[in-house]
Design an enzyme around this catalytic site. Structure first.
Site, PDB file in Angstrom:
ATOM      1  N   ASN A   1       0.854  -1.180   0.000  1.00  0.00           N
ATOM      2  CA  ASN A   1       0.000   0.000   0.000  1.00  0.00           C
ATOM      3  C   ASN A   1       0.896   1.238   0.000  1.00  0.00           C
ATOM      4  O   ASN A   1       1.847   1.326   0.778  1.00  0.00           O
ATOM      5  CB  ASN A   1      -0.896   0.007   1.243  1.00  0.00           C
TER       6      ASN A   1
ATOM      7  N   HIS B   1       6.443  -1.763   3.902  1.00  0.00           N
ATOM      8  CA  HIS B   1       6.169  -3.136   4.325  1.00  0.00           C
ATOM      9  C   HIS B   1       5.433  -3.863   3.220  1.00  0.00           C
ATOM     10  O   HIS B   1       4.511  -3.317   2.615  1.00  0.00           O
ATOM     11  CB  HIS B   1       5.348  -3.175   5.619  1.00  0.00           C
TER      12      HIS B   1
HETATM   13  P1  AMP Z   1      -0.788  -0.375   5.953  1.00  0.00           P
HETATM   14  O1  AMP Z   1      -2.206  -0.008   6.293  1.00  0.00           O
HETATM   15  O2  AMP Z   1      -0.586  -0.923   4.558  1.00  0.00           O
HETATM   16  O3  AMP Z   1       0.179   0.765   6.268  1.00  0.00           O
HETATM   17  O4  AMP Z   1      -0.409  -1.601   6.883  1.00  0.00           O
HETATM   18  C1  AMP Z   1      -0.083  -1.456   8.218  1.00  0.00           C
HETATM   19  C2  AMP Z   1      -0.352  -2.792   8.838  1.00  0.00           C
HETATM   20  O5  AMP Z   1       0.341  -2.835  10.075  1.00  0.00           O
HETATM   21  C3  AMP Z   1      -1.825  -3.048   9.148  1.00  0.00           C
HETATM   22  O6  AMP Z   1      -2.257  -4.209   8.446  1.00  0.00           O
HETATM   23  C4  AMP Z   1      -1.864  -3.223  10.657  1.00  0.00           C
HETATM   24  O7  AMP Z   1      -2.773  -4.210  11.078  1.00  0.00           O
HETATM   25  C5  AMP Z   1      -0.425  -3.610  10.958  1.00  0.00           C
HETATM   26  N1  AMP Z   1       0.039  -3.277  12.289  1.00  0.00           N
HETATM   27  C6  AMP Z   1      -0.131  -2.122  12.970  1.00  0.00           C
HETATM   28  N2  AMP Z   1       0.480  -2.182  14.172  1.00  0.00           N
HETATM   29  C7  AMP Z   1       1.052  -3.406  14.252  1.00  0.00           C
HETATM   30  C8  AMP Z   1       1.837  -4.084  15.240  1.00  0.00           C
HETATM   31  N3  AMP Z   1       2.164  -3.504  16.413  1.00  0.00           N
HETATM   32  N4  AMP Z   1       2.253  -5.347  14.981  1.00  0.00           N
HETATM   33  C9  AMP Z   1       1.927  -5.950  13.818  1.00  0.00           C
HETATM   34  N5  AMP Z   1       1.218  -5.363  12.832  1.00  0.00           N
HETATM   35  C10 AMP Z   1       0.783  -4.121  13.042  1.00  0.00           C
END
Ligand code: AMP
Ligand code: ZN
Length: 114
Positions: free
Chosen positions: A87, A100
């Site tokens: 994203n 990521h």
């Molecule tokens: P995005 O919305 O593409 O920026 O993805 C961010 C992702 O990080 C989301 O799918 C969240 O669920 C995930 N996320 C946020 N905080 C954490 C955390 N502490 N550990 C693991 N995943 C996380």
């Protein structure tokens, strides 16, 4: 970056369920999984977006993609199929500005995505 959530996961200051590690990357389970397999693969060093990573360190981007595939192999979804999502930007749903790769699999994945 001191105020970046994913930099804190790399440093161990924020806990995560680590799945795999390589010299340049860490893979861990998404806290809010959207599929039976939902793992995030990140570079250890901070880059905000996949485009910025590609422009500044193409080999590290390649390592990230190789690791995403190895996650899929380890999760048993490499044969059935998996999706790698970067994203990019707010309208695409990027909420964490440390690049990521989402590795998603283990169920049928709709196309086009929502
Ligand atoms: P995005 O919305 O593409 O920026 O993805 C961010 C992702 O990080 C989301 O799918 C969240 O669920 C995930 N996320 C946020 N905080 C954490 C955390 N502490 N550990 C693991 N995943 C996380
Ligand atoms: Zn970061």
């Amino acid at each position: 970056m001191t105020d970046c959530l994913f930099c804190k996961i790399v440093s161990g200051d924020v806990p995560a369920k680590i799945v795999r590690e390589s010299a340049g990357t860490v893979a861990f389970r998404d806290i809010n999984p959207q599929a039976p397999t939902h793992v995030l693969v990140i570079p250890r060093v901070h880059h905000p977006t996949v485009a910025e990573l590609a422009a500044s360190d193409a080999e590290l981007l390649a390592e990230l993609v190789r690791e995403a595939h190895q996650v899929a192999v380890g999760e048993g979804v490499a044969e059935t199929g998996y999706r790698v999502v970067f994203n990019t930007g707010a309208q695409a749903g990027q909420t964490v500005f440390h690049v990521h790769a989402h590795v998603l699999g283990g169920r049928g994945l709709n196309w086009p995505p929502g």
